[in-house]
Design an enzyme around this catalytic site. Structure first.
Site, short mmCIF file in Angstrom:
data_model
loop_
_atom_site.label_atom_id
_atom_site.label_comp_id
_atom_site.label_asym_id
_atom_site.label_seq_id
_atom_site.Cartn_x
_atom_site.Cartn_y
_atom_site.Cartn_z
N GLY A 148 0.82 -1.20 0.00
CA GLY A 148 0.00 0.00 0.00
C GLY A 148 0.86 1.25 0.00
N PRO A 180 2.58 4.90 1.20
CA PRO A 180 3.18 5.27 2.49
C PRO A 180 2.18 5.96 3.40
CG PRO A 180 4.54 5.99 0.63
CD PRO A 180 3.23 5.56 0.08
N THR A 232 3.62 -0.61 8.81
CA THR A 232 4.61 -0.99 9.83
C THR A 232 3.98 -1.06 11.21
OG1 THR A 232 6.35 0.06 8.52
CG2 THR A 232 6.83 -0.37 10.83
N SER A 263 -3.96 2.32 -18.39
CA SER A 263 -5.24 2.78 -17.85
C SER A 263 -5.64 4.15 -18.38
CB SER A 263 -5.18 2.83 -16.31
OG SER A 263 -4.20 3.77 -15.88
N LYS A 281 -7.88 4.80 -6.99
CA LYS A 281 -8.28 5.81 -7.97
C LYS A 281 -9.60 6.48 -7.57
CE LYS A 281 -5.98 3.46 -11.82
NZ LYS A 281 -6.15 2.75 -13.10
#
Length: 882
Positions: A389, A391, A396, A771, A814
Site C-alpha cells: 500500500g 506510504p 509498519t 489505464s 483511484k
C-alpha cells in the site's frame, strides 16, 4: 661486529634486482618494527600499519609470491613510532633476515596486517638503495650458516663459557613444569640444537626488555653473546625461585607452572599468569557446559563440540581463537528451542486491533483468521504476509500491533537500499579469497558475521517472533549478489525450516517465525519472491477515515509530544477536514500528522508566553462575540508580538483552531479546486492513475494545428502510454463519420493537414501504465467535437483497437483520489464492477459510477463514446456549440 659497520650509500637510480641470500647477502626489502626485536631462531608476531610496511606486505608478500621464498630484513625502529614524518628514520645497522610464515589482514580499528615472522640470521646494512614506497638496502650477512653444522669445533673454542651457559639453561628449564608441551619442547631443543643458536632463542623466550634484546642482536661475536645472555638467565632463575616460594605458601596443591612468554607482565596486586590462564580455562569449560545443556539441534551440537575441542588446543594468541570463541558464544545464545506462548483470545485480539487501528477491515480479518487457526492447531507454520500500500497508511505499525496481539517479540529489519546478499545470509571477510592455512571456514575470517535474520533471532531471544521485513520492494542488486534471491529460502514456508546462514553453517528452523513484509508496490518485487508471500492490499483512507484517525490517534499523540492538554487547544472536525482537503492530498496520514504537529507547536508558543504574563487582560478586551476564544497566529512580525498581551486568554480558556487560524499557521491552502478552471476549453479531460504513493487525478490536454498529420506526445510517457495514445487516435479516425468528428478544414480525416499535440502535465513525473486509453479518447473527442468535458467527471480504463474497454487495477485508490478532488462521476470498465465492493458505502453514495464495456457497441449505459460525444447521453461532454 666487524672492523666497520659499513657505510650509508646514496639511493640508487633504481632498486636493482632482488638477489638471493648468498655468502655476502643481497638486496632485501626492510621491515621496520618498533614494538619488539626479532632475534635469529625465534618467531615473532608484529603488527604492520605504517604506509611503508603495508606497501612492502602488499608488493612482496601478497602479490602472487610464495611466502617461504621471500626473505625480508627486519630492522628495529628506535625512533618515535608515533611521529608522522615522511622521512625515513635513522635505521639500526644490524637486523635479522626473516621469512614471513603467516599474513593476516584486518580493517578494524584501522587497516593493518599482522605478520608472523621467523628469524634466520643477522645482517648489516651496507647501502640504502631505495626509500619509497618501502626501503630496500644492500646487506651483508653476519652469521654464517655453516657454523651451525660444525658444532663440535665451536664448543671446543668456547670451552667453559659454553658449558656455563648450558648449565644455567638446563637449570631454568628444569624449574618449569615438564607436563606443559612448550616446556618439554624447549628441553628437547637444548639437547638437539647447536649451542651457538641457544643464546638468541632463550633471550627471546625469557623476560627481557627490548633494549636488552637489542644488545644481544648487536653482539655478533659468539663469545660476547654468551657473556651477555648468562646474566639474563641468572636473573630469570632467581625470579622463578622467589615466585615458587610465594606460591607454595599460598597453594601447596597447585604445582603447575606456565611457560615463560615475552611481553607478559605481572603488575602489583593484579592476577598472576597462572590465575589468568585458569580463568580462561574455566570460561572454556563453562562454555562447553552451556553447549551441552543447550537445546540446539544434533547437527549444531556436533559442530560446536568439534569447535570447542579445537579451541582447547589452540593458543590464545592466535587470531582464530577469538573468532572461534565468538562463534561458539553466538551458537549458545541463539534460541534453538525457546519460544513465547501465543495469546489465543480472539475477542481480546479484535479489541486490541480495533483500538490501535481504525478501518483496515481486510487486514484485521486475515490476522484474526490466523489466530483462530492457530488456536485449533498449535503446530501451524507461520504465514508469510506482505502488506502492499502507499506510504503512511500504517503498514509498519500494524505489524507491531500484530506482535502485541499475539504476545510475541517484535523485530524490524529495514531492507530499503540493501544490495548485498550477505546481509541476509551472513557475511564473509573481504579477503576470503586469501587461502591461509589456519582459515578454512568463512566464519574464521576477520570481519565475518551472521546475517540480519540470525542477528534478529539473537536480539529477540525466541524462535517465534514477528519479523517485519520493511520496504521489501526496494531491494537492489549489486556485484555482491541479489538479496531478493537470498530471501527466497527465508520466505518459503516449505524450506525455511532448515535455513542455513553462511556464518553458522548449520540449519536453523524459521518455520515458527511470523514474517510480515511491507511494500509500496509489487511491480519491483521479483516474481519468484512475490509467489512465496500472501499479498494483502492496504489502500489509502477516505476523508471520513482520516478524520477519525486524526481525532482518535494523531491529535492525542501530538498533544502529548508537545506538552499540551485538551483544555488548552481544541481542533474541531470541520477544521480537520479543511486540513485534509486543502493542505494535504495523500493516501496516508503522514502529512496530516505533520500539519497537526505544526499547529501544536504554534499553540505551544502561545501557551508558554501566557504562562509568563504577570497581568491578565481584561475580559472586555477579549471579544465576547468569539466566545472568549482566539485565532492562533504564527506571524513573526513585530506588531503581532506586541499585540500578544491583548490577545492572551485566561489559562482556563482553550484555544480554538478554525479556518482563520489554519491560514495564519499553515499559510495559504496548498490545494485549491482547480478542476473547473482547467476544463474551461475543449481538449482537456481528467484521468485516474495509480502510483506507489496512492491514487492521483491526472489531466490530459490536446491541441491541433496545421501540419502534416503528426502526433506529438509529451509529459515523460512510457511505452504503454504512447501505445494508448496511438490506439485512441486510430479508433477515432475510423469512427469519425459516425460521430461527426472533423478537423479544422471540415474533413473526416482527422490528421489531414493537421498535427495533434497530446500533453500530460507534470512532465517531470514519469507516467506509464495501461489505464489512460479511455481518458485519451475522451480528450481527443472533446477536441474534435468542440465540446467541453464536464468538470466533475473522471475516468479510467484501457481500450483495444476494436473499441473494447479492458479492466485495470487500483480501482479503490483511484476512486478515493477522485473523491478527495471533489469529483462526482467516475467512468470505470464494466469488468471492474466487482472492485467497487471494497469501497466504503458512504463514498459510493456520494459518487456516480458509469460502467463501460466498449466504446460503440452494446447497451446505451455501456457505450462510453455515446456518454462522451452524443447529444442524447451527454454525461461527460457539455452541450456547447463549436
Amino acid at each position: 661486529m666487524g672492523a666497520d659497520g659499513g657505510r650509508w650509500g646514496p639511493m640508487g637510480a633504481d632498486g636493482g634486482r632482488w638477489g638471493p641470500m648468498g655468502a655476502d647477502g643481497g638486496r632485501w626489502p626492510l621491515l621496520l618494527t618498533h614494538e619488539s626485536v626479532l632475534l635469529p631462531g625465534s618467531t615473532m608476531r608484529t603488527s604492520v600499519d605504517s604506509p611503508r610496511n603495508m606497501q612492502l606486505v602488499r608488493s612482496r608478500l601478497l602479490k602472487g609470491t610464495s611466502l617461504r621464498s621471500t626473505i625480508i630484513g627486519v630492522i628495529p625502529n628506535t625512533s618515535d613510532p608515533t611521529s608522522d614524518c615522511d622521512d625515513l628514520p635513522n635505521l639500526h645497522r644490524i637486523g635479522t633476515a626473516a621469512l614471513a610464515v603467516q599474513v593476516v589482514g584486518s580493517n578494524w580499528p584501522k587497516p593493518h596486517y599482522t605478520l608472523l615472522v621467523t628469524g634466520l640470521c643477522r645482517f648489516q646494512i651496507l647501502q640504502l638503495l631505495k626509500e619509497k614506497p618501502y626501503p630496500v638496502a644492500e646487506v651483508q650477512q653476519l652469521d654464517r650458516l655453516e657454523q651451525f653444522t660444525n658444532g663440535h669445533k665451536s664448543e671446543e673454542e668456547l670451552g667453559e663459557l659454553s658449558e656455563q651457559f648450558y648449565k644455567y639453561a638446563v637449570q631454568l628449564v628444569e624449574m618449569l613444569d615438564m607436563s606443559v608441551p612448550a616446556v618439554a619442547k624447549l628441553r628437547r631443543l637444548l639437547d638437539n640444537l647447536p649451542r651457538e643458536a641457544l643464546p638468541d632463542i632463550l633471550t627471546s623466550i625469557i623476560r627481557t626488555t627490548n633494549q636488552e634484546k637489542l644488545q644481544i642482536l648487536d653482539a655478533v661475536r659468539l663469545e660476547e653473546r654468551f657473556k651477555m645472555t648468562i646474566p639474563l638467565l641468572v636473573r630469570q632463575i632467581e625470579g622463578l625461585k622467589l615466585l615458587q616460594k610465594t606460591r607454595k605458601s599460598k597453594q601447596d596443591d597447585d604445582k603447575r607452572v606456565v611457560a615463560i612468554r615475552p611481553n607478559r607482565r605481572i603488575t602489583h596486586g593484579s592476577i598472576t599468569e597462572d590465575e589468568e590462564e585458569e580463568e580462561d580455562h574455566d570460561d572454556v569449560v563453562m562454555l562447553e557446559k552451556k553447549i551441552r545443556t543447550s537445546s540446539m539441534s544434533e547437527q549444531a551440537l556436533k559442530v560446536c563440540l568439534k569447535e570447542i575441542k579445537r579451541l582447547k588446543k589452540m593458543p590464545q594468541s592466535m587470531p582464530e581463537y577469538a573468532l572461534t570463541r565468538n562463534y561458539l558464544e553466538l551458537m549458545v545464545e541463539l534460541p534453538w528451542n525457546k519460544s513465547t506462548k501465543d495469546r489465543l483470545e480472539i475477542r481480546a485480539a479484535r479489541i486490541v486491533l480495533d483500538n490501535d487501528h481504525y478501518a483496515m477491515e481486510k487486514l484485521k480479518k486475515r490476522v484474526l483468521e490466523y489466530l483462530a487457526v492457530r488456536q485449533l492447531k498449535n503446530n501451524l507454520k507461520g504465514p508469510i504476509l506482505c502488506f502492499v500500500g502507499p506510504p503512511g497508511v500504517g503498514k509498519t505499525s500494524v505489524g507491531r500491533s500484530i506482535a502485541k496481539t499475539l504476545g510475541r517479540e517484535f523485530h524490524r529489519i529495514a531492507l530499503g537500499g540493501v544490495c548485498d546478499q550477505s546481509d541476509i545470509r551472513g557475511h564473509s571477510s573481504e579477503n576470503f579469497h586469501r587461502d591461509f592455512a589456519s582459515m578454512k571456514q568463512w566464519r574464521t575470517y576477520v570481519g565475518s558475521m551472521p546475517g540480519r535474520i540470525i542477528n534478529g533471532l539473537k536480539t529477540v531471544g525466541v524462535n517465534n517472533p514477528v519479523f517485519l521485513l520493511d520496504e521489501v520492494d526496494k531491494l537492489a542488486k549489486s556485484l555482491q549478489g541479489d538479496p531478493a534471491a537470498a530471501l527466497l529460502e527465508v520466505l518459503d514456508p516449505e524450506q525455511n525450516h532448515s535455513f542455513t546462514d553462511h556464518y553458522l553453517n548449520v540449519a536453523f528452523d524459521l518455520s515458527q517465525v511470523l514474517f510480515i513484509a511491507t511494500a509500496n508496490t509489487t511491480a519491483t518485487i521479483p516474481p519468484a519472491l512475490l509467489d512465496r508471500m500472501e499479498v494483502i492490499q492496504v489502500p489509502g483512507y477516505t476523508q471520513e477515515e482520516k478524520i477519525e484517525i486524526a481525532h482518535r490517534h494523531l491529535i492525542p499523540k501530538q498533544l502529548e509530544l508537545h506538552g499540551l492538554t485538551p483544555q488548552q487547544i481544541q481542533i474541531p472536525q470541520v477544521t480537520t477536514l479543511g486540513i485534509i482537503t486543502r493542505y494535504t492530498r495523500e493516501a496516508g496520514v503522514r502529512a496530516l500528522d505533520r500539519k497537526l504537529g505544526a499547529i501544536c507547536r504554534a499553540v505551544a508558543v502561545k501557551v508558554a508566553e501566557g504562562q509568563h504574563k504577570e497581568a491578565k487582560p481584561d475580559r472586555a478586551e477579549v471579544g465576547e462575540g468569539e466566545d472568549c476564544k482566539e485565532h492562533v497566529t504564527e506571524d513573526a512580525k513585530a506588531e503581532s508580538i506586541s499585540d500578544t498581551a491583548d490577545l492572551a486568554l485566561p489559562p482556563e480558556m482553550p484555544i480554538l483552531i478554525d479556518f482563520h487560524a489554519l491560514k495564519d499557521i499553515l499559510g495559504p491552502p496548498m490545494y485549491d479546486m482547480e478542476v473547473s478552471e482547467r476544463l474551461n476549453q475543449p481538449g482537456v479531460a481528467i484521468g485516474l492513475a495509480w502510483t506507489p504513493l496512492g491514487g492521483e487525478i491526472m489531466f490530459v490536454e490536446a491541441s491541433r494545428m496545421d501540419g502534416e498529420g503528426q502526433l506529438t506526445l509529451t509529459g515523460q510517457l512510457g511505452d504503454v502510454m504512447k501505445e494508448s495514445a496511438h490506439l485512441a487516435i486510430s479508433w477515432l479516425r475510423s469512427n469519425a463519420k459516425r460521430y461527426q468528428l472533423t478537423n479544422a478544414s471540415g474533413s473526416f480525416d482527422l490528421l489531414d493537414n493537421t498535427d495533434i499535440h497530446l500533453h500530460f502535465p507534470a512532465g517531470a513525473v514519469t507516467k506509464d501504465g495501461p489505464s489512460a486509453g479511455v481518458t485519451i479518447v475522451t480528450c481527443l473527442a472533446s477536441l474534435f467535437s468542440g465540446r467541453l468535458v464536464c468538470s466533475d467527471v473522471a475516468m479510467t480504463g484501457e481500450i483495444t483497437l476494436r473499441g473494447l474497454v479492458l479492466p485495470v487495477g487500483g480501482i479503490k485508490d483511484k476512486v478515493l483520489a477522485a473523491h478527495r478532488a471533489g469529483l462526482k462521476r467516475i467512468i470505470i470498465p464494466q469488468r471492474n464492477e466487482k472492485d467497487l465492493e471494497e469501497i466504503a458505502a458512504h463514498v459510493r453514495q456520494e459518487l456516480t459510477f458509469v460502467l463501460a464495456g466498449c466504446l460503440d457497441e452494446g447497451q446505451p449505459h455501456e457505450q462510453i463514446l455515446d456518454v462522451v460525444t452524443s447529444f442524447s447521453f451527454s454525461l461527460v461532454l457539455k452541450q456547447t456549440p463549436r
